[in-house]
Design an enzyme around this catalytic site. Sequence first.
Site, PDB file in Angstrom:
ATOM      1  N   GLY A  31       0.797  -1.226   0.000  1.00 50.27           N
ATOM      2  CA  GLY A  31       0.000   0.000   0.000  1.00 50.27           C
ATOM      3  C   GLY A  31       0.819   1.261   0.000  1.00 50.27           C
ATOM      4  CB  CYS A  50     -19.322   0.741 -27.653  1.00 46.86           C
ATOM      5  SG  CYS A  50     -18.574   0.428 -29.243  1.00 46.86           S
ATOM      6  N   GLY A  79       3.687  -3.418  -4.026  1.00 46.94           N
ATOM      7  CA  GLY A  79       3.465  -3.677  -5.447  1.00 46.94           C
ATOM      8  C   GLY A  79       3.644  -2.369  -6.204  1.00 46.94           C
TER       9      GLY A  79
HETATM   10  N1  LLP Z   1      -0.714  -6.959   0.184  1.00 50.21           N
HETATM   11  C1  LLP Z   1      -2.037  -7.231   0.147  1.00 50.21           C
HETATM   12  C2  LLP Z   1      -2.597  -8.160   1.113  1.00 50.21           C
HETATM   13  C3  LLP Z   1      -2.840  -6.601  -0.819  1.00 50.21           C
HETATM   14  O1  LLP Z   1      -4.139  -6.861  -0.848  1.00 50.21           O
HETATM   15  C4  LLP Z   1      -2.248  -5.702  -1.732  1.00 50.21           C
HETATM   16  C5  LLP Z   1      -3.059  -5.029  -2.755  1.00 50.21           C
HETATM   17  C6  LLP Z   1      -0.866  -5.468  -1.670  1.00 50.21           C
HETATM   18  C7  LLP Z   1      -0.134  -6.112  -0.685  1.00 50.21           C
HETATM   19  C8  LLP Z   1      -0.142  -4.546  -2.602  1.00 50.21           C
HETATM   20  O2  LLP Z   1      -0.600  -3.238  -2.529  1.00 50.21           O
HETATM   21  P1  LLP Z   1       0.230  -2.067  -3.249  1.00 50.21           P
HETATM   22  O3  LLP Z   1       1.562  -1.994  -2.575  1.00 50.21           O
HETATM   23  O4  LLP Z   1       0.370  -2.420  -4.677  1.00 50.21           O
HETATM   24  O5  LLP Z   1      -0.621  -0.864  -3.052  1.00 50.21           O
HETATM   25  N2  LLP Z   1      -6.177  -2.384  -8.413  1.00 50.21           N
HETATM   26  C9  LLP Z   1      -6.013  -1.332  -7.430  1.00 50.21           C
HETATM   27  C10 LLP Z   1      -5.143  -1.744  -6.280  1.00 50.21           C
HETATM   28  C11 LLP Z   1      -5.645  -2.986  -5.588  1.00 50.21           C
HETATM   29  C12 LLP Z   1      -4.753  -3.396  -4.461  1.00 50.21           C
HETATM   30  C13 LLP Z   1      -5.152  -4.731  -3.920  1.00 50.21           C
HETATM   31  N3  LLP Z   1      -4.323  -5.232  -2.894  1.00 50.21           N
HETATM   32  C14 LLP Z   1      -5.465  -0.081  -8.116  1.00 50.21           C
HETATM   33  O6  LLP Z   1      -5.299  -0.100  -9.343  1.00 50.21           O
HETATM   34  O7  LLP Z   1      -5.253   0.934  -7.455  1.00 50.21           O
END
Ligand code: LLP
Length: 424
Positions: free
Chosen positions: A247, A352, A284
């Site tokens: 996150g 569309c 991520g």
């Molecule tokens: N760990 C867990 C348990 C998670 O659910 C997630 C993301 C991460 C790590 C990694 O989060 P990051 O560091 O990437 O923020 N599709 C959405 C984001 C969904 C995130 C879901 N979980 C977007 O495009 O913003």
Amino acid sequence: MNQETRIAGCSQFAWRDGELHCEGLSLANLAEQYGTPLYVYSKAAMVERYQMLRQAFGPKAGIAYAIKSNSNLSLLRLFAELGAGFDLVSLGELRRIQAAGIKDADMVFAGVAKQEQELEAALEAGITFFNLESQRELALLEAAGERVGRSVPIALRLNVDVDAETHEYISTGRRQDKFGLDLDSASQALRQIRDSKRLQLVGYHIHLGSQIRSTRPFLEAFSRVEEFMAAAPEHREGLRYYDLGGGFGIAYGDGAGLLDVQALADQLLPRLEAHGLTAVLEPGRFLVGDAGILLSRVLGRKPGGERDFLLVDAAMNDLLRPSHYGAEHPVAAVSRPDRPPEGKVDVVGPICESGDFLALGRSLPDMQEGELLAVFSAGAYGAAMTLTYNSRPRPAEVLVDGESSQLIRRRDSYPDLWAQELDL
Ligand code: LLP
């Protein structure tokens, strides 16, 4: 424009003499070579972010790359080479690690609705720990442990009711969210773990949500975990890890910048050490978001009732974030972006529906048919969330390393679009 110009946070993309480059390569040339829409990633930008986290959190911390943000096998290999582990949420992600030929990486497994065959396969693959999300999983984990003949390491995911103040869809640490165990259920689960021969508590996990740009929620969450650990002996026996989730927020072109990971580490690590806990992170977006752009070709301009439309060849199926989350990715002309803007435009694709847009109300020069547009900070949850809606082939992906580029996913062919369908 002779000096280099950049978008905040996207260190490896720069205009030189008015032409956008990724590291040493011109994007116009890449578009010529590989076609559009095209995802272009900078290896150096990913390495830089990985090193930033490593530097902040030190050699002992586990950095588990969240595969879901961009699961391309070449990127998984790159992170494995850098020494990262992986955060998985499905059997498919485990199969990707295996398909990439990655051996002996640390892996953690999260997910609110895990299934039996996933747990077994992960245990066989030597998972570092499972993030326990509900009491329902205890029986499944116990059974998997019996079948595989191993003990089952668990980091219990606590729902500490902390608001990460992010988009509703990606907020995960509040009471009303579906993730983790509230403190009462967690206490019950811990008693079951204590009484089981197979299950073993090794840590706690929290993941508060995505795109968090302040250290506050992380620190507040750990305070709640500390209170919970202090509440009963079985809440702290055998603990080794504190998994603070992912996150970590990025800038999306906004000068306010990234989450200050150094400040987070400085404030959190001494507190973890006091409890003998090793940090595990699951980033991520922070690692790959700013390292990628979506490159698209302008098809033309169309006058609109309120604003003109800039028609481009990429669409919501290629990058879902603007239409799904209202995400505002910076957009710019690949050539001579400093031309005077021609009023504000909506950048839209060929799909569309009116929800098909990449950017709304942006100041851009009068871009002509055939020119290239770059959508920035698209490396995370861009390619990973592509669709073939409207029977559009998913884009190609290219990894740039200095002066060379490598195709890491070919564009879908038309037969790829119906390859899975049966001709009955
Ligand atoms: N760990 C867990 C348990 C998670 O659910 C997630 C993301 C991460 C790590 C990694 O989060 P990051 O560091 O990437 O923020 N599709 C959405 C984001 C969904 C995130 C879901 N979980 C977007 O495009 O913003």
